[in-house]
Design a protein around this motif. Structure first.
Motif, PDB file in Angstrom:
ATOM      1  N   GLY A   6       0.789  -1.232   0.000  1.00  0.00           N
ATOM      2  CA  GLY A   6       0.000   0.000   0.000  1.00  0.00           C
ATOM      3  C   GLY A   6       0.813   1.271   0.000  1.00  0.00           C
ATOM      4  N   GLU A   7       2.137   1.163  -0.034  1.00  0.00           N
ATOM      5  CA  GLU A   7       2.981   2.352  -0.069  1.00  0.00           C
ATOM      6  C   GLU A   7       3.084   2.867  -1.505  1.00  0.00           C
ATOM      7  OE1 GLU A   7       4.279   3.753   2.581  1.00  0.00           O
ATOM      8  OE2 GLU A   7       3.568   2.246   3.986  1.00  0.00           O
ATOM      9  N   PRO A   8       3.489   4.147  -1.681  1.00  0.00           N
ATOM     10  CA  PRO A   8       3.724   4.641  -3.040  1.00  0.00           C
ATOM     11  C   PRO A   8       4.742   3.747  -3.752  1.00  0.00           C
ATOM     12  CG  PRO A   8       3.709   6.474  -1.502  1.00  0.00           C
ATOM     13  CD  PRO A   8       3.669   5.232  -0.670  1.00  0.00           C
ATOM     14  N   CYS A   9       4.344   3.140  -4.847  1.00  0.00           N
ATOM     15  CA  CYS A   9       5.211   2.149  -5.495  1.00  0.00           C
ATOM     16  C   CYS A   9       5.194   2.256  -7.010  1.00  0.00           C
ATOM     17  CB  CYS A   9       4.806   0.736  -5.062  1.00  0.00           C
ATOM     18  SG  CYS A   9       3.105   0.294  -5.493  1.00  0.00           S
ATOM     19  N   GLY A  10       4.689   3.359  -7.541  1.00  0.00           N
ATOM     20  CA  GLY A  10       4.583   3.512  -8.988  1.00  0.00           C
ATOM     21  C   GLY A  10       5.922   3.373  -9.697  1.00  0.00           C
TER      22      GLY A  10
END
Length: 295
Positions: free
Chosen positions: A243-247
C-alpha cells in the motif's frame, strides 16, 4: 496506508469573518510532485505553507491548486488627502476676493480628484492571521478528500494490476510446462537434428555435432527467465499489497518483465512458447500503462 492513483478532484469552502473562500484541487499523472498554484491577490504569502501541506500528503502527481476569495460585506472608510486639501484651501486664500462669490463646499471638495477617496478598511494582523489559519485548514480538508479519492482509484487499479500479474504468472507456468521443454523432447529433437546433418554430410563428426547441439540447447534453456518471472511476480504482489507509493518501483519491474519476455521469445523453439511469450508482452504493456497512474 492505501495504494493511491494520481488522478483525483476535491473541493472545500467556508467563511472566515467577512471572507468567503473556496479551494479546488485537481490531480493528474506526473513523474514527481508538481504543485501549480493559483492564488488571489493578497494571498501570495501562504504559498510556502500550501506547498508544504501538499508535499506532506503526496509524493507524485501534477497537482493544480486554486483558491478563490470573495468578501461577504464591504467595509469602506473615507480617506482624506490632507496635503491636497491644504493646497486647495491655500489657493482659495491666495485668490481672495476674485472668487469671493464661489463658496468652498464639502460637495465641491469631494468632487476634486485626489482630495478624498473611499477604500477598504484594513484589518489588523491578528484578524488576518486568523483568516489565513482558517483558509489553510480548508486546504487540509481538501487535501484529505483528494487523498481519499485517489485511494479509491488506487484500490481499483490494484485489482486490475493483481489480475494482470496473475495472468503473467499463468503464462510463465504455460511456458514452464510446455512439453517442448521436457528432457525427453529435447533429446529426441537433438537426435533428429544430428541425424539429418550426418545424412546430409556423412563426413561430419557425429559426436562433435551432438556436443554442439547440446551446447546450443543449453543456451536456449528458459529456466533462468522463468525463475526471474516468478520472482518479479512475487515482488510486484508484495509492493501492491504493502500500500505504499510504489509507482516507480512497479514501472521498473514492468521493464524487467518485458526483458524476460523478449528473451523467451528470442530463445523459443516451440509455437506454444512463442505464442505465450507474445501474449506475455501484451499483458506486460497493459500492466505498464496502468502503473503510470500510480503514485
Amino acid at each position: 496506508m492505501k495504494l493511491q492513483s494520481m488522478t483525483g478532484f476535491s473541493r472545500s469552502h467556508g467563511e472566515a469573518g467577512r471572507y468567503r473562500w473556496a479551494w479546488e484541487l485537481r490531480s493528474v499523472n506526473g513523474k514527481s510532485l508538481d504543485v501549480r498554484l493559483r492564488l488571489p491577490p493578497g494571498f501570495d504569502h501562504i504559498e510556502t505553507a500550501v506547498r508544504k501541506l501538499a508535499a506532506e500528503r503526496f509524493t507524485r502527481g501534477n497537482l493544480q491548486v486554486g483558491l478563490s476569495v470573495t468578501l461577504s460585506e464591504s467595509r469602506l472608510e473615507l480617506v482624506v488627502n490632507d496635503a491636497a486639501l491644504a493646497a486647495v484651501t491655500s489657493l482659495k486664500d491666495r485668490l481672495g476676493d476674485r472668487i469671493a462669490d464661489t463658496p468652498l463646499t464639502l460637495e465641491g471638495l469631494l468632487g476634486l480628484r485626489g482630495i478624498a477617496e473611499f477604500r477598504e478598511v484594513e484589518e489588523d494582523d491578528t484578524a488576518l492571521e486568523a483568516r489565513d489559519r482558517q483558509v489553510l485548514d480548508g486546504l487540509e480538508a481538501a487535501l484529505v478528500a483528494l487523498a481519499e479519492m485517489r485511494a479509491v482509484e488506487g484500490a481499483k487499479l490494484a485489482d486490475v494490476l493483481f489480475r494482470q500479474i496473475d495472468r503473467i504468472e499463468t503464462l510463465a507456468e504455460t511456458i514452464e510446462n510446455d512439453p517442448a521443454r521436457s528432457p525427453e523432447e529435447i533429446a529426441a529433437r537433438l537426435a533428429d537434428q544430428v541425424s539429418r546433418l550426418v545424412e546430409a554430410a556423412p563426413s561430419l563428426d557425429s559426436e562433435r555435432l551432438y556436443a554442439e547441439a547440446v551446447l546450443l540447447a543449453t543456451k536456449a534453456d528458459l529456466r533462468e527467465e522463468i525463475d526471474r518471472l516468478y520472482a518479479h511476480v512475487a515482488a510486484a504482489r508484495e509492493l501492491i499489497a504493502a500500500g505504499e507509493p510504489c509507482g516507480r518501483k512497479l514501472d521498473f519491474l514492468a521493464q524487467e518483465f518485458n526483458r524476460e519476455a523478449n528473451t523467451i521469445c528470442s530463445k523459443s523453439n516451440s509455437v506454444t512458447i512463442t505464442a505465450a511469450g507474445l501474449e506475455l508482452k501484451t499483458v506486460i504493456d497493459q500492466l505498464r500503462e496502468q502503473v503510470q497512474n500510480l503514485e
